[in-house]
Design an enzyme around this catalytic site. Sequence first.
Site, PDB file in Angstrom:
ATOM      1  N   GLU A  51       0.868  -1.188  -0.059  1.00  0.00           N
ATOM      2  CA  GLU A  51      -0.152  -0.073   0.101  1.00  0.00           C
ATOM      3  C   GLU A  51       1.007   1.293  -0.028  1.00  0.00           C
ATOM      4  OE1 GLU A  51      -2.586   0.687   3.549  1.00  0.00           O
ATOM      5  OE2 GLU A  51      -3.568   2.470   2.636  1.00  0.00           O
ATOM      6  N   ASP A 125      -2.771  12.159  -2.770  1.00  0.00           N
ATOM      7  CA  ASP A 125      -2.907  13.581  -3.321  1.00  0.00           C
ATOM      8  C   ASP A 125      -2.894  13.501  -4.656  1.00  0.00           C
ATOM      9  OD1 ASP A 125      -2.404  16.281  -4.311  1.00  0.00           O
ATOM     10  OD2 ASP A 125      -1.408  16.571  -2.265  1.00  0.00           O
ATOM     11  N   TYR A 201      -8.454   9.201   5.752  1.00  0.00           N
ATOM     12  CA  TYR A 201      -8.845  10.362   4.650  1.00  0.00           C
ATOM     13  C   TYR A 201     -10.007   9.776   3.895  1.00  0.00           C
ATOM     14  CZ  TYR A 201      -4.859  13.255   5.043  1.00  0.00           C
ATOM     15  OH  TYR A 201      -3.840  14.196   5.537  1.00  0.00           O
ATOM     16  N   GLU A 202     -10.411   8.857   3.541  1.00  0.00           N
ATOM     17  CA  GLU A 202     -11.685   8.268   3.047  1.00  0.00           C
ATOM     18  C   GLU A 202     -12.844   8.719   3.877  1.00  0.00           C
ATOM     19  OE1 GLU A 202     -12.068   3.970   2.049  1.00  0.00           O
ATOM     20  OE2 GLU A 202     -13.999   4.404   1.108  1.00  0.00           O
TER      21      GLU A 202
END
Length: 245
Positions: A51, A125, A201-202
């Site tokens: 990841e 990003d 963040y999701e």
Amino acid sequence: MAKNKLKKFAEMDSLPNVFQPRHEEVFNAEYKYKGKWAKEVFKNDNPIVLEIGCGKGEYALGLAKMFPEKNFIGMDIKGSRMWTGATTSNQLGLDNVIFLRTYAEFIESVFAEGELSEIWVTFADPQMKKARKRLTGTRFLKSYKNVLKEDGKIHLKTDSNFLYTYTVEMAKANDLKVLINTDDLYSSNLATDILSIRTFYEQQWLDRGKKIKYFCFSLEGKTIFEEPDVEIPEDDYRSYSRSKK
Ligand SMILES: C[S@@+](CC[C@H](N)C(=O)[O-])C[C@H]1O[C@@H](n2cnc3c(N)ncnc32)[C@H](O)[C@@H]1O
């Protein structure tokens, strides 16, 4: 630097599941575990899933719990975020996930040809102004090709319409094999098991009403990659949120 961050950095040095190569170990160099992660670190022959930009490591951890027969590596440059995943994984006693603090730019210094089975890019990003820094840009695809198995998969999960559209256009321009594609994951019937893991963040983007996109593809049979020749509208909400910070 904040005291809390310093404490985390000190702890990171002593965590057995954290690897922090020094610059000279990866810059124009081959890291000591390149080609040896499965045998020497995980002590098995299981497939390795990476990841990139793992942040707090929710995906690496979540997948490691679901697939004990695979090895997972969370890569990020931010140690204080990675600390969360590394300490949680230690507390849970997971022996199939580790964390690697280095830049994705050094991926070929840390992994050998065909060493990875899958790569996840989670809520990266979009780098709307800098194609070279985009984690699904041609510069990175060339490197992924070198470290992935021939039929290796790349999973992109993103809130960014820009990064999603760019990656879809990249796949079209290079005739890449598309395995799964949705521009609204949670309205589709795809959000089960591996796609139901939610990152830090999701959750923030979901709370702001953003649709989550998922694009899974492979580089099978391809060696040369070209940037897509299309204008892609930038994400308004992202430039807005950046200028407000
Ligand atoms: C927006 S955050 C997403 C974190 C996490 N995946 C999530 O969804 O909560 C992007 C992460 O990518 C990392 N990152 C950005 N560029 C990177 C690079 N070139 N190499 C390694 N990590 C990078 C950042 O440090 C940051 O933690």
